[in-house]
Scaffold this motif. Structure first.
Motif, short mmCIF file in Angstrom:
data_model
loop_
_atom_site.label_atom_id
_atom_site.label_comp_id
_atom_site.label_asym_id
_atom_site.label_seq_id
_atom_site.Cartn_x
_atom_site.Cartn_y
_atom_site.Cartn_z
N GLY A 129 22.15 60.13 -11.70
CA GLY A 129 21.70 58.90 -11.07
C GLY A 129 21.79 57.68 -11.96
N GLY A 130 22.23 57.88 -13.21
CA GLY A 130 22.29 56.75 -14.13
C GLY A 130 23.68 56.41 -14.62
N LEU B 116 24.92 52.15 -14.06
CA LEU B 116 23.59 51.93 -13.48
C LEU B 116 22.47 52.01 -14.51
CD1 LEU B 116 23.85 54.07 -10.20
CD2 LEU B 116 24.20 51.61 -10.48
N LEU B 117 22.79 52.35 -15.75
CA LEU B 117 21.75 52.64 -16.74
C LEU B 117 21.14 51.35 -17.30
CD1 LEU B 117 20.60 55.31 -17.89
CD2 LEU B 117 21.97 54.87 -19.93
N ARG C 186 18.33 53.94 -9.54
CA ARG C 186 18.39 55.10 -10.44
C ARG C 186 17.46 56.21 -9.98
NH1 ARG C 186 17.44 52.67 -16.30
NH2 ARG C 186 17.22 54.91 -16.76
N GLN D 23 18.79 58.65 -18.88
CA GLN D 23 18.37 58.48 -17.49
C GLN D 23 17.16 59.36 -17.17
OE1 GLN D 23 18.38 56.95 -14.75
NE2 GLN D 23 18.69 58.24 -12.95
#
Length: 247
Positions: A154-155, A159-160, A168, A201
């Motif tokens: 999710g990261g 997106l991190l 995230r 993440q």
């Protein structure tokens, strides 16, 4: 470079590694626990830098001749550690990790774009064998959520950043749900990943799902906790042993 989608920066970074390898006259180039780095190294370094056959410029050919062909070029640190374990070069006290019930997250770049060990599905097999060699309590998450079917942490994909925390958290939810299941059924309290982005993440999103943020660790953290470091022999100890044998 791959992290931001720039071929030019990826090549520039790779050439820095080539220069260092040539300057230091190394026989192996090894990659640590980083998903993007291993994907770039495995898939592109041969033509980008000559780490592995492919590039044909003067410096690439020089590097190809310099590197030891007995080993994978490049080599992931999991491959290196796995080889040492297979050859009996490392000793472990697995009980040092008995406080841990461990599971493993297959990181996207490693799972979907690389291999390890030169065997089919080696990128799934080798990390698990290393983990099982250093701990007694290991369980996989639901089969449909791991290996080639793994969920993203999710990261990834840029997106991190804390500005995108809501996205995230949503992106991590499928993995967190699978983790919650093995927490309930097997008491899992340790999540291993071999990707820096995944670890970063998870350390942030785990508390959002009522997990301990410190349950995310690297594979080699478990290795370091279980490894038996034998005291090197000194000249005095060698002399003493020789005298005892003589007596």
């Amino acid at each position: 470079g791959m992290f931001i989608g720039s071929y030019d920066i990826m090549r520039k970074a790779a050439l820095r590694i080539r220069k260092a390898a040539l300057d230091l006259e190394v026989s192996r180039v090894m990659v640590g626990e980083c998903g993007h780095a291993w994907r770039v190294a495995y898939s592109f370094w041969n033509t980008l830098t000559g780490v592995g056959a492919g590039a044909t410029d003067e410096y690439a050919l020089k590097l190809q001749n310099q590197l030891d062909s007995r080993y994978p070029q490049p080599q992931h640190i999991i491959e290196y550690t796995h080889d040492l374990i297979q050859r009996g070069k490392l000793k472990f006290d697995k009980s040092e990790n008995d406080d841990r019930n461990v599971t493993f997250h297959d990181s996207c770049n490693v799972a979907r774009a690389t291999n390890m060990g030169g065997i089919p599905n080696g990128q799934f097999i080798l990390p698990r064998e290393v983990i099982k060699a250093v701990c007694n309590n290991y369980v996989d998450m639901e089969r449909s959520t791991i290996k080639e079917s793994t969920f993203c942490c999710g990261g990834g994909g840029g997106l991190l950043t804390d500005d995108l925390m809501e996205i995230r958290i949503k992106g991590a939810m499928p993995r967190m749900q699978a983790l919650k299941e093995v927490e309930k059924t097997d008491g899992v309290n340790t999540l291993v990943a071999i990707c820096a982005i995944c670890k970063s993440q998870f350390s942030k999103v785990l508390p959002k799902f009522d997990f301990d943020p410190y349950m995310i660790v690297s594979a080699h953290q478990l290795v370091s906790e279980a490894i038996i470091m034998e005291k090197p022999q000194t000249d005095d100890s060698v002399t003493q042993e020789a005298e005892e044998v003589t007596e």
